[in-house]
Design a protein around this motif. Structure first.
Motif, PDB file in Angstrom:
ATOM      1  N   PHE A 232      11.781  12.781 -19.720  1.00  0.00           N
ATOM      2  CA  PHE A 232      12.053  12.225 -18.386  1.00  0.00           C
ATOM      3  C   PHE A 232      10.757  12.147 -17.570  1.00  0.00           C
ATOM      4  CE2 PHE A 232      13.009  13.005 -13.890  1.00  0.00           C
ATOM      5  CZ  PHE A 232      13.734  11.855 -13.619  1.00  0.00           C
ATOM      6  N   GLY A 233       9.942  13.186 -17.630  1.00  0.00           N
ATOM      7  CA  GLY A 233       8.669  13.191 -16.905  1.00  0.00           C
ATOM      8  C   GLY A 233       7.746  12.085 -17.373  1.00  0.00           C
ATOM      9  N   PHE A 234       7.704  11.862 -18.681  1.00  0.00           N
ATOM     10  CA  PHE A 234       6.880  10.780 -19.210  1.00  0.00           C
ATOM     11  C   PHE A 234       7.366   9.420 -18.712  1.00  0.00           C
ATOM     12  CE2 PHE A 234       6.158   7.494 -22.422  1.00  0.00           C
ATOM     13  CZ  PHE A 234       4.775   7.476 -22.415  1.00  0.00           C
ATOM     14  N   LEU A 235       8.685   9.225 -18.702  1.00  0.00           N
ATOM     15  CA  LEU A 235       9.226   7.947 -18.225  1.00  0.00           C
ATOM     16  C   LEU A 235       8.943   7.739 -16.740  1.00  0.00           C
ATOM     17  CD1 LEU A 235      12.631   7.862 -20.155  1.00  0.00           C
ATOM     18  CD2 LEU A 235      10.523   6.580 -20.649  1.00  0.00           C
ATOM     19  N   VAL A 236       9.014   8.812 -15.964  1.00  0.00           N
ATOM     20  CA  VAL A 236       8.682   8.717 -14.536  1.00  0.00           C
ATOM     21  C   VAL A 236       7.207   8.355 -14.368  1.00  0.00           C
ATOM     22  CG1 VAL A 236       8.438  10.058 -12.405  1.00  0.00           C
ATOM     23  CG2 VAL A 236      10.532  10.235 -13.752  1.00  0.00           C
ATOM     24  N   MET A 237       6.338   8.977 -15.158  1.00  0.00           N
ATOM     25  CA  MET A 237       4.910   8.652 -15.105  1.00  0.00           C
ATOM     26  C   MET A 237       4.656   7.197 -15.466  1.00  0.00           C
ATOM     27  SD  MET A 237       3.289  12.075 -16.865  1.00  0.00           S
ATOM     28  CE  MET A 237       1.919  11.158 -17.476  1.00  0.00           C
ATOM     29  N   LEU A 238       5.326   6.728 -16.501  1.00  0.00           N
ATOM     30  CA  LEU A 238       5.149   5.346 -16.938  1.00  0.00           C
ATOM     31  C   LEU A 238       5.607   4.360 -15.859  1.00  0.00           C
ATOM     32  CD1 LEU A 238       4.354   3.452 -19.285  1.00  0.00           C
ATOM     33  CD2 LEU A 238       6.723   3.598 -20.052  1.00  0.00           C
ATOM     34  N   ALA A 239       6.794   4.600 -15.304  1.00  0.00           N
ATOM     35  CA  ALA A 239       7.311   3.716 -14.262  1.00  0.00           C
ATOM     36  C   ALA A 239       6.425   3.753 -13.020  1.00  0.00           C
ATOM     37  CB  ALA A 239       8.745   4.111 -13.902  1.00  0.00           C
ATOM     38  N   SER A 240       5.938   4.919 -12.653  1.00  0.00           N
ATOM     39  CA  SER A 240       5.058   5.040 -11.492  1.00  0.00           C
ATOM     40  C   SER A 240       3.742   4.314 -11.722  1.00  0.00           C
ATOM     41  CB  SER A 240       4.789   6.511 -11.183  1.00  0.00           C
ATOM     42  OG  SER A 240       5.965   7.158 -10.806  1.00  0.00           O
TER      43      SER A 240
ATOM     44  N   TRP B  75      -0.945  -2.164  -6.233  1.00  0.00           N
ATOM     45  CA  TRP B  75      -2.386  -2.210  -5.988  1.00  0.00           C
ATOM     46  C   TRP B  75      -2.903  -3.646  -6.048  1.00  0.00           C
ATOM     47  CZ3 TRP B  75      -6.014   1.331  -4.621  1.00  0.00           C
ATOM     48  CH2 TRP B  75      -7.348   0.997  -4.818  1.00  0.00           C
ATOM     49  N   GLN B  76      -2.434  -4.400  -7.038  1.00  0.00           N
ATOM     50  CA  GLN B  76      -2.873  -5.784  -7.180  1.00  0.00           C
ATOM     51  C   GLN B  76      -2.396  -6.637  -6.015  1.00  0.00           C
ATOM     52  OE1 GLN B  76      -1.315  -6.820 -10.995  1.00  0.00           O
ATOM     53  NE2 GLN B  76      -3.109  -6.094 -12.101  1.00  0.00           N
ATOM     54  N   HIS B  77      -1.172  -6.409  -5.556  1.00  0.00           N
ATOM     55  CA  HIS B  77      -0.609  -7.231  -4.493  1.00  0.00           C
ATOM     56  C   HIS B  77      -1.068  -6.802  -3.105  1.00  0.00           C
ATOM     57  CE1 HIS B  77       1.977  -9.652  -7.000  1.00  0.00           C
ATOM     58  NE2 HIS B  77       2.343  -8.558  -7.638  1.00  0.00           N
ATOM     59  N   SER B  78      -1.616  -5.605  -2.973  1.00  0.00           N
ATOM     60  CA  SER B  78      -1.984  -5.113  -1.652  1.00  0.00           C
ATOM     61  C   SER B  78      -3.295  -5.693  -1.168  1.00  0.00           C
ATOM     62  CB  SER B  78      -2.088  -3.590  -1.657  1.00  0.00           C
ATOM     63  OG  SER B  78      -3.222  -3.184  -2.387  1.00  0.00           O
TER      64      SER B  78
ATOM     65  N   ARG C 237       0.835  -1.202   0.000  1.00  0.00           N
ATOM     66  CA  ARG C 237       0.000   0.000   0.000  1.00  0.00           C
ATOM     67  C   ARG C 237       0.868   1.249   0.000  1.00  0.00           C
ATOM     68  NH1 ARG C 237      -4.819  -2.016   4.048  1.00  0.00           N
ATOM     69  NH2 ARG C 237      -5.525  -3.651   2.641  1.00  0.00           N
ATOM     70  N   ARG C 238       1.960   1.196   0.742  1.00  0.00           N
ATOM     71  CA  ARG C 238       2.891   2.328   0.769  1.00  0.00           C
ATOM     72  C   ARG C 238       3.502   2.545  -0.611  1.00  0.00           C
ATOM     73  NH1 ARG C 238       6.535   1.390   5.376  1.00  0.00           N
ATOM     74  NH2 ARG C 238       4.666   1.903   6.536  1.00  0.00           N
ATOM     75  N   ARG C 239       3.832   1.436  -1.288  1.00  0.00           N
ATOM     76  CA  ARG C 239       4.367   1.545  -2.655  1.00  0.00           C
ATOM     77  C   ARG C 239       3.345   2.169  -3.589  1.00  0.00           C
ATOM     78  NH1 ARG C 239       6.741  -3.977  -4.679  1.00  0.00           N
ATOM     79  NH2 ARG C 239       6.359  -2.885  -6.621  1.00  0.00           N
ATOM     80  N   ALA C 240       2.063   1.836  -3.422  1.00  0.00           N
ATOM     81  CA  ALA C 240       1.014   2.405  -4.262  1.00  0.00           C
ATOM     82  C   ALA C 240       0.911   3.917  -4.043  1.00  0.00           C
ATOM     83  CB  ALA C 240      -0.323   1.724  -3.981  1.00  0.00           C
ATOM     84  N   VAL C 241       1.020   4.352  -2.797  1.00  0.00           N
ATOM     85  CA  VAL C 241       0.966   5.786  -2.509  1.00  0.00           C
ATOM     86  C   VAL C 241       2.192   6.488  -3.092  1.00  0.00           C
ATOM     87  CG1 VAL C 241       1.053   7.486  -0.641  1.00  0.00           C
ATOM     88  CG2 VAL C 241      -0.482   5.527  -0.475  1.00  0.00           C
ATOM     89  N   LEU C 242       3.365   5.890  -2.920  1.00  0.00           N
ATOM     90  CA  LEU C 242       4.580   6.476  -3.487  1.00  0.00           C
ATOM     91  C   LEU C 242       4.505   6.538  -5.010  1.00  0.00           C
ATOM     92  CD1 LEU C 242       7.347   4.918  -1.209  1.00  0.00           C
ATOM     93  CD2 LEU C 242       6.565   7.295  -1.270  1.00  0.00           C
ATOM     94  N   ALA C 243       3.898   5.535  -5.610  1.00  0.00           N
ATOM     95  CA  ALA C 243       3.743   5.545  -7.066  1.00  0.00           C
ATOM     96  C   ALA C 243       2.821   6.684  -7.495  1.00  0.00           C
ATOM     97  CB  ALA C 243       3.194   4.204  -7.545  1.00  0.00           C
TER      98      ALA C 243
END
Length: 123
Positions: free
Chosen positions: A68-76, A84-87, A38-44
């Motif tokens: 760079f912003g697009f790549l950060v969005m994609l990775a997030s 979300w799926q694992h939480s 859940r913490r990872r989902a919030v950080l994402a």
């Protein structure tokens, strides 16, 4: 109500078979904490917002910042969806809408077998 010896033996066999077939699902069903997911989902989500800011700011500063912003969005986004799926949050929302996957179908079949066995044994 306590289980009989036969029911306990069958339950132990089903747990062992489940653990052998899908260890990740077995660990999930044992009740491990999903706080980190859940913490990872919030950080994402936070990373996605930072990516949007970089994307928009890059239009004014430099096109490389937009990329760079697009790549950060994609990775997030990828990180957020997997977290979300694992939480278990996705499972809670799917449970309200119906069965959503293999685990739910498996449990549904097992419940149907249990009810069928109870109906045959009780009559």
């Amino acid at each position: 109500m306590a289980l009989s010896a036969e029911e306990q033996r069958l339950l132990d066999q089903m747990e062992a078979a489940l653990a052998a077939e899908d260890p990740k699902l077995a660990n999930t069903l044992r009740g491990t904490s999903h706080r980190w997911q859940r913490r990872r989902a919030v950080l994402a989500g936070f990373g996605f917002v930072v990516g949007v800011c970089c994307l928009i700011g890059g239009m004014q500063v430099h096109p490389a910042l937009s990329v760079f912003g697009f790549l950060v969005m994609l990775a997030s986004s990828v990180l957020g969806v997997t977290a979300w799926q694992h939480s278990g949050l996705a499972g809670e929302s799917a449970a309200s809408g119906g069965r959503a996957g293999g685990a739910s179908e498996f449990m549904g079949r097992m419940e149907d077998r249990w009810r069928h066995g109870q109906d045959d044994g009780g009559a």
